[in-house]
Design a protein around this motif. Structure first.
Motif, PDB file in Angstrom:
ATOM      1  N   ALA A   1     -18.905  -8.748  50.744  1.00 49.62           N
ATOM      2  CA  ALA A   1     -19.689  -9.483  51.679  1.00 49.62           C
ATOM      3  C   ALA A   1     -19.339  -9.336  53.395  1.00 49.62           C
ATOM      4  O   ALA A   1     -20.539  -9.194  53.320  1.00 49.62           O
ATOM      5  N   ILE A   2     -18.512  -8.822  53.635  1.00 46.87           N
ATOM      6  CA  ILE A   2     -18.721  -8.229  54.768  1.00 46.87           C
ATOM      7  C   ILE A   2     -19.774  -7.106  55.062  1.00 46.87           C
ATOM      8  O   ILE A   2     -20.177  -6.986  55.835  1.00 46.87           O
ATOM      9  N   GLY A   3     -19.612  -6.195  53.813  1.00 47.52           N
ATOM     10  CA  GLY A   3     -20.990  -5.017  53.414  1.00 47.52           C
ATOM     11  C   GLY A   3     -22.862  -5.830  53.634  1.00 47.52           C
ATOM     12  O   GLY A   3     -23.192  -5.275  54.694  1.00 47.52           O
ATOM     13  N   LEU A   4     -22.681  -7.150  53.213  1.00 51.72           N
ATOM     14  CA  LEU A   4     -23.894  -6.991  53.355  1.00 51.72           C
ATOM     15  C   LEU A   4     -24.345  -7.838  54.486  1.00 51.72           C
ATOM     16  O   LEU A   4     -25.371  -8.010  55.362  1.00 51.72           O
ATOM     17  N   PHE A   5     -23.288  -8.891  55.258  1.00 50.81           N
ATOM     18  CA  PHE A   5     -23.641  -9.323  56.281  1.00 50.81           C
ATOM     19  C   PHE A   5     -23.025  -8.766  57.952  1.00 50.81           C
ATOM     20  O   PHE A   5     -24.161  -8.900  58.527  1.00 50.81           O
ATOM     21  N   HIS A   6     -22.611  -7.475  58.128  1.00 53.42           N
ATOM     22  CA  HIS A   6     -22.348  -7.671  58.925  1.00 53.42           C
ATOM     23  C   HIS A   6     -24.021  -6.902  59.611  1.00 53.42           C
ATOM     24  O   HIS A   6     -23.952  -7.466  60.903  1.00 53.42           O
ATOM     25  N   PRO A   7     -24.526  -6.126  58.815  1.00 53.56           N
ATOM     26  CA  PRO A   7     -26.136  -5.789  59.730  1.00 53.56           C
ATOM     27  C   PRO A   7     -26.335  -7.325  60.265  1.00 53.56           C
ATOM     28  O   PRO A   7     -27.849  -7.018  60.940  1.00 53.56           O
ATOM     29  N   PHE A   8     -26.321  -8.303  59.303  1.00 56.44           N
ATOM     30  CA  PHE A   8     -27.211  -9.376  60.028  1.00 56.44           C
ATOM     31  C   PHE A   8     -26.910 -10.133  61.375  1.00 56.44           C
ATOM     32  O   PHE A   8     -26.717 -11.148  61.592  1.00 56.44           O
ATOM     33  N   LEU A   9     -25.347 -10.089  61.467  1.00 58.10           N
ATOM     34  CA  LEU A   9     -24.802 -10.930  62.591  1.00 58.10           C
ATOM     35  C   LEU A   9     -24.832 -11.362  63.459  1.00 58.10           C
ATOM     36  O   LEU A   9     -24.966 -12.066  64.091  1.00 58.10           O
ATOM     37  N   ASP A  10     -26.306 -10.609  64.192  1.00 62.87           N
ATOM     38  CA  ASP A  10     -26.386 -11.216  64.655  1.00 62.87           C
ATOM     39  C   ASP A  10     -28.125 -11.306  65.421  1.00 62.87           C
ATOM     40  O   ASP A  10     -28.799 -11.903  66.000  1.00 62.87           O
ATOM     41  N   ASP A  11     -28.572 -11.717  64.263  1.00 55.18           N
ATOM     42  CA  ASP A  11     -29.925 -11.647  63.389  1.00 55.18           C
ATOM     43  C   ASP A  11     -29.698 -14.192  63.481  1.00 55.18           C
ATOM     44  O   ASP A  11     -29.073 -14.341  62.223  1.00 55.18           O
TER      45      ASP A  11
ATOM     46  N   SER B   1     -21.299  -1.648  54.703  1.00 53.56           N
ATOM     47  CA  SER B   1     -22.421  -2.131  55.180  1.00 53.56           C
ATOM     48  C   SER B   1     -23.520  -1.215  55.034  1.00 53.56           C
ATOM     49  O   SER B   1     -24.791  -2.000  55.577  1.00 53.56           O
ATOM     50  N   VAL B   2     -23.570  -0.438  53.782  1.00 52.75           N
ATOM     51  CA  VAL B   2     -24.744   0.193  53.411  1.00 52.75           C
ATOM     52  C   VAL B   2     -25.785  -1.282  52.172  1.00 52.75           C
ATOM     53  O   VAL B   2     -27.152  -1.050  52.333  1.00 52.75           O
ATOM     54  N   ILE B   3     -25.138  -1.937  52.394  1.00 49.53           N
ATOM     55  CA  ILE B   3     -25.917  -2.777  50.672  1.00 49.53           C
ATOM     56  C   ILE B   3     -26.107  -3.642  52.167  1.00 49.53           C
ATOM     57  O   ILE B   3     -27.790  -3.618  51.604  1.00 49.53           O
ATOM     58  N   GLY B   4     -25.793  -4.100  53.312  1.00 46.12           N
ATOM     59  CA  GLY B   4     -27.089  -4.582  53.995  1.00 46.12           C
ATOM     60  C   GLY B   4     -27.920  -4.508  54.899  1.00 46.12           C
ATOM     61  O   GLY B   4     -28.683  -4.626  55.213  1.00 46.12           O
ATOM     62  N   ARG B   5     -27.509  -2.938  54.889  1.00 49.87           N
ATOM     63  CA  ARG B   5     -29.266  -2.177  55.784  1.00 49.87           C
ATOM     64  C   ARG B   5     -29.862  -2.178  54.994  1.00 49.87           C
ATOM     65  O   ARG B   5     -31.354  -2.230  55.301  1.00 49.87           O
ATOM     66  N   GLU B   6     -29.234  -1.893  53.544  1.00 48.72           N
ATOM     67  CA  GLU B   6     -30.432  -1.558  53.395  1.00 48.72           C
ATOM     68  C   GLU B   6     -31.418  -3.222  52.509  1.00 48.72           C
ATOM     69  O   GLU B   6     -32.197  -2.841  52.410  1.00 48.72           O
ATOM     70  N   THR B   7     -30.651  -4.148  51.990  1.00 48.80           N
ATOM     71  CA  THR B   7     -30.852  -5.599  52.054  1.00 48.80           C
ATOM     72  C   THR B   7     -32.105  -5.801  53.002  1.00 48.80           C
ATOM     73  O   THR B   7     -33.348  -6.193  52.828  1.00 48.80           O
ATOM     74  N   LYS B   8     -31.649  -5.523  54.128  1.00 40.98           N
ATOM     75  CA  LYS B   8     -33.064  -5.475  55.485  1.00 40.98           C
ATOM     76  C   LYS B   8     -34.106  -5.077  55.432  1.00 40.98           C
ATOM     77  O   LYS B   8     -34.884  -5.628  55.711  1.00 40.98           O
ATOM     78  N   GLU B   9     -33.888  -3.564  55.430  1.00 45.14           N
ATOM     79  CA  GLU B   9     -35.121  -3.021  54.785  1.00 45.14           C
ATOM     80  C   GLU B   9     -35.895  -3.285  53.690  1.00 45.14           C
ATOM     81  O   GLU B   9     -37.516  -3.462  54.072  1.00 45.14           O
ATOM     82  N   GLN B  10     -35.510  -3.798  52.662  1.00 42.32           N
ATOM     83  CA  GLN B  10     -36.089  -4.228  51.552  1.00 42.32           C
ATOM     84  C   GLN B  10     -36.690  -4.971  51.315  1.00 42.32           C
ATOM     85  O   GLN B  10     -37.787  -5.084  51.475  1.00 42.32           O
ATOM     86  N   MET B  11     -35.480  -5.598  52.505  1.00 42.43           N
ATOM     87  CA  MET B  11     -36.458  -8.204  52.448  1.00 42.43           C
ATOM     88  C   MET B  11     -38.239  -7.307  53.786  1.00 42.43           C
ATOM     89  O   MET B  11     -38.398  -8.573  53.351  1.00 42.43           O
ATOM     90  N   LEU B  12     -37.511  -7.124  54.413  1.00 46.29           N
ATOM     91  CA  LEU B  12     -38.449  -6.856  55.725  1.00 46.29           C
ATOM     92  C   LEU B  12     -40.018  -5.582  54.495  1.00 46.29           C
ATOM     93  O   LEU B  12     -41.409  -6.370  54.655  1.00 46.29           O
TER      94      LEU B  12
ATOM     95  N   ARG C   1     -21.469  -7.905  66.221  1.00 40.47           N
ATOM     96  CA  ARG C   1     -20.942  -6.184  65.566  1.00 40.47           C
ATOM     97  C   ARG C   1     -20.293  -5.222  66.401  1.00 40.47           C
ATOM     98  O   ARG C   1     -20.361  -4.151  65.655  1.00 40.47           O
ATOM     99  N   THR C   2     -19.625  -6.240  67.261  1.00 43.02           N
ATOM    100  CA  THR C   2     -18.762  -4.455  68.087  1.00 43.02           C
ATOM    101  C   THR C   2     -17.394  -4.710  68.048  1.00 43.02           C
ATOM    102  O   THR C   2     -17.000  -3.000  67.983  1.00 43.02           O
ATOM    103  N   GLY C   3     -16.572  -5.526  67.163  1.00 45.67           N
ATOM    104  CA  GLY C   3     -15.414  -5.375  67.110  1.00 45.67           C
ATOM    105  C   GLY C   3     -15.134  -4.229  65.702  1.00 45.67           C
ATOM    106  O   GLY C   3     -16.037  -3.972  64.696  1.00 45.67           O
ATOM    107  N   PRO C   4     -13.858  -4.420  65.380  1.00 44.32           N
ATOM    108  CA  PRO C   4     -12.478  -4.544  66.237  1.00 44.32           C
ATOM    109  C   PRO C   4     -12.251  -3.628  67.643  1.00 44.32           C
ATOM    110  O   PRO C   4     -13.316  -3.111  67.962  1.00 44.32           O
ATOM    111  N   ASP C   5     -11.951  -4.197  68.648  1.00 41.77           N
ATOM    112  CA  ASP C   5     -11.097  -3.728  69.813  1.00 41.77           C
ATOM    113  C   ASP C   5     -10.192  -2.277  69.492  1.00 41.77           C
ATOM    114  O   ASP C   5     -10.159  -1.997  68.388  1.00 41.77           O
ATOM    115  N   GLU C   6      -9.823  -1.431  70.655  1.00 40.16           N
ATOM    116  CA  GLU C   6      -9.487   0.320  70.505  1.00 40.16           C
ATOM    117  C   GLU C   6      -7.648  -0.575  69.858  1.00 40.16           C
ATOM    118  O   GLU C   6      -7.135   0.138  69.615  1.00 40.16           O
ATOM    119  N   GLN C   7      -7.494  -1.697  69.624  1.00 36.14           N
ATOM    120  CA  GLN C   7      -6.065  -1.727  68.851  1.00 36.14           C
ATOM    121  C   GLN C   7      -6.371  -2.396  67.496  1.00 36.14           C
ATOM    122  O   GLN C   7      -5.227  -3.134  67.183  1.00 36.14           O
TER     123      GLN C   7
END
Lengths: 406, 280
Positions: free
Chosen positions: A249-259, A218-229, A11-17
């Motif tokens: 897709a990236i909006g849903l996926f991003h908050p879950f990438l490290d899960d 990413s509001v999509i993924g953040r809400e999903t996480k909260e609602q699912m819990l 979840r850390t990308g992109p880099d400075e470039q």
């Protein structure tokens, strides 16, 4: 091929470039480079400004209607007889898809930068409608570039944009498709550098667009996480979303990438099959290249010329993909699979009859993959699919294929 | 300091006291053989530096004329390999005129950067202009090209301010290509007075020659721009001269090489009068 070492965080990308591994970057003409650096500067300030976030949250709540519900599809689950299926219902948003999430964020950025004129590209017209909508809401003139063939095919959306006060410019250069519309929007931007803000519709283009579009979606993924819990007390076993450019897709996926226990599946448009030319599966059947400001997987020939894609769904009809998806594919974190036109069409009809929801053809691709996977999973497992758009816009296309005169 | 055909040619013209005429044409338009004959006609008509266009399906900084020329070339089967071969064919009879390949990055990236540079050297290429590679992306092609002895010619634009200019000039060699206005190729020419100011501004930061393009179509304009610039770049007008002798189905109604030669001869006269005009 050497498998890249898994990073500590996805979840850390992109880099400075602006790079996600080898993907992303800023492959633009010098004329645009200062503009992109200026956008990056304002974006960095805005994302750290509580007032910006508060204004966006307020609009998301009262204008778009967020949070969108997380809906348990009981009859579909029963019918498939496997995993529990939930839909993240972004099709209930104002304007009928997830596109509004990005457009609201970007128009606030445009205002912050003092820009007086909005341009956008559109394929099916969903992003064009969302752009025209936010431009109307904030009283800014809006010009939407749209491939000439799409203008004809998507007459209702063209009319919507005009009602909203936007000017729709049909693009005849190249082959008159979405990629040509994007070329033409870039040509406008390169000409009108002082007053114009370009709202790119997906998580692609030169840095910082892929990052900022992802953040707004990413509001999509953040809400999903909260609602699912809240509903299940745990995270889902699998996420599924359709990928064209890949913003929903990236909006849903991003908050879950490290899960790590959450499997993630992106679904591409397989069109009429990957063996021929008529598909849009950039990740499954393409190769890395440079187009529209970023390096990413593209549909191209052996000379590096870009091909036109095909899909039953105009929203997936783009020969590239957001660079973060390319990186997530190569790093193995996300699995990408194609779904054919016919499978999407069947899924479209199944959902309509079983749940009383008419999905857009884009999420119908994701649904077709859910239909394949759910029966093979246990009944206590959970799939969340992003139902990112409603199907009202597609009834003419579907009617035509089913031989019904509307 | 590099020593390529471009460096030698620009030094020679400086000694002669006149600006260079830099001519762009699209490689492979309308077909390989005709295009090669156009290329051969350019120096004879008075072109000092040749820009050899590499066709690309999605030329996002180009106007309708060059877009259409690229599509004609691709339709006729042009590839990057053939564009390199065209330069090599040209070199059989001309080892003096500098050749700059101009286009977009993707076909080079797909060809493979190392392989491309090796083949470019082999084909007698002196410089590269790659529109979608700003200094931020120098590691991709610019640095390898310079190491291989090929000039990497950068575009500077009206949006490139004094703060950014040193970054743009840092790895540039051969000449600096000043884009006279914000916009796509083939638009209307900017105010020549403003162009003169911009050329002086750039010259404050570099000893490299500054060539000016985007919008130059006539001998008169070439003369006006050439009064302040070290070179005048003409592209769209040449591409149009080819298009104008093609019928609705692409058939040739006259000799494109001759049409181009007529235009370029006029432009060459324009640049040759530039400094005289400036001195008046």
């Amino acid at each position: 091929m050497n498998q890249p070492v898994a990073p500590n965080s996805f979840r850390t990308g992109p880099d400075e470039q602006g790079m996600f591994g080898i993907f992303g970057g800023r492959f633009v003409a010098e004329t645009l480079m200062p503009l992109i650096l200026d956008l990056e500067k304002h974006w960095t300030e805005a994302r750290n400004d509580p007032a910006f976030k508060a204004e966006l949250d307020n609009l998301n709540t009262h204008y778009t209607g967020r949070p969108s519900p997380l809906y348990f599809a009981e009859r579909l689950t029963e019918h498939l007889g496997g995993a529990k299926i939930y839909f993240k219902r972004d099709e209930l948003n104002h304007t009928g898809s997830h596109k509004i999430n990005n457009c609201l964020g970007q128009i606030l950025l445009a205002r912050r930068m003092g820009k007086k004129r909005i341009i956008a590209e559109t394929g099916a017209g969903q992003h064009g409608v969302a752009s025209a909508t936010v431009a109307a809401r904030f009283g800014l003139p809006c010009i939407v570039y749209m491939g000439a063939t799409d203008v004809q095919r998507q007459a209702p959306n063209v009319f919507r944009m005009k009602l909203l006060g936007a000017e729709v410019r049909p693009v005849t250069s190249g082959h008159g498709t979405l990629k040509d519309a994007m070329n033409e929007a870039l040509r406008d931007w390169v000409t009108n550098v002082d007053d114009t803000y370009y709202i790119i519709g997906t998580a692609a283009g030169p840095h910082p667009y892929p990052e900022l579009v992802r953040e707004f979606q990413s509001v999509i993924g953040r809400e999903t996480k909260e609602q699912m819990l809240a509903v299940e007390g745990r995270l889902p076993d699998m996420l599924v979303a359709a990928v064209g450019g890949g913003s929903n897709a990236i909006g849903l996926f991003h908050p879950f990438l490290d899960d790590k226990d959450v499997r993630i599946v992106g679904v591409e448009a397989g069109g009429k099959g990957l063996s021929g030319e008529e598909h849009c599966a950039s990740l499954t059947a393409g190769s890395p290249g440079v187009l529209h400001g970023n390096r990413t997987y593209l549909l191209q020939n052996e000379d590096g010329q870009i091909k036109d894609g095909h899909s039953i769904s105009a929203g997936l009809d783009y020969p590239g993909i957001g660079p973060e998806h390319s990186w997530l594919k190569d790093s193995g974190r996300v699995e990408y699979v194609p779904i054919m036109d016919q499978e999407a069409l069947e899924a479209f009809q199944m959902l309509t009859k079983l749940e009383g929801i008419i999905p857009a053809l884009e999420p119908s691709h994701a649904l077709a993959e859910v239909i394949k996977r759910a029966p093979k999973m246990d009944k206590d497992q959970i799939i969340v699919m992003n139902l990112c758009g409603r199907g009202d816009k597609d009834i003419f296309t579907v009617g035509k294929i089913l031989g019904v005169e509307l | 300091m590099t020593n390529t055909r471009i460096d030698r040619r620009m030094a020679k013209l400086k000694a002669e006291g006149r600006p260079a005429l830099v001519t762009y044409f699209m490689g492979g338009d309308p077909d390989y053989d005709t295009s090669l004959s156009i290329m051969k006609a350019l120096p004879k008509a008075g072109s000092d530096v040749i820009e050899l266009g590499m066709p690309f399906s999605d030329p996002m900084a180009d106007g309708p004329a060059i877009q259409a020329a690229g599509l004609r070339a691709l339709k006729a089967g042009q590839t990057l390999k053939k564009t390199l071969a065209m330069a090599a064919d040209f070199r059989k009879s001309d080892d003096e005129t500098p050749i700059v390949m101009m286009g977009y990055y993707n076909p080079i990236y797909i060809y493979g950067v190392e392989r491309f540079l090796a083949d470019a050297i082999q084909s007698g290429i002196d410089g590269l202009i790659v529109v979608d590679l700003p200094p931020e992306m120098d590691d991709e092609l610019c640095i390898p090209a310079v190491r291989a002895g090929i000039n990497f010619i950068r575009l500077a634009t009206p949006t490139t301010d004094d703060k950014r200019l040193p970054k743009v000039l840092e790895n540039t060699s051969g000449f600096v290509y000043y884009v006279s206005m914000t916009g796509i190729t083939g638009s209307a020419l900017a105010d020549t007075g403003k162009v003169g100011d911009a050329v002086r501004r750039i010259k404050g930061h570099t000893h490299l020659p500054v060539c000016v393009g985007f919008g130059v179509k006539t001998a008169e304009q070439a003369r006006a721009i050439g009064a302040s610039a070290d070179g005048v770049v003409v592209g769209t007008a040449i591409v149009n001269a080819v298009a104008n002798v093609l019928g609705p189905n692409g058939e040739m109604t006259a000799d494109p090489a001759e049409a181009v030669a007529t235009l370029v001869s006029g432009l060459a006269q324009g640049v040759r009068q530039a400094r005289l005009a400036a001195a008046e």
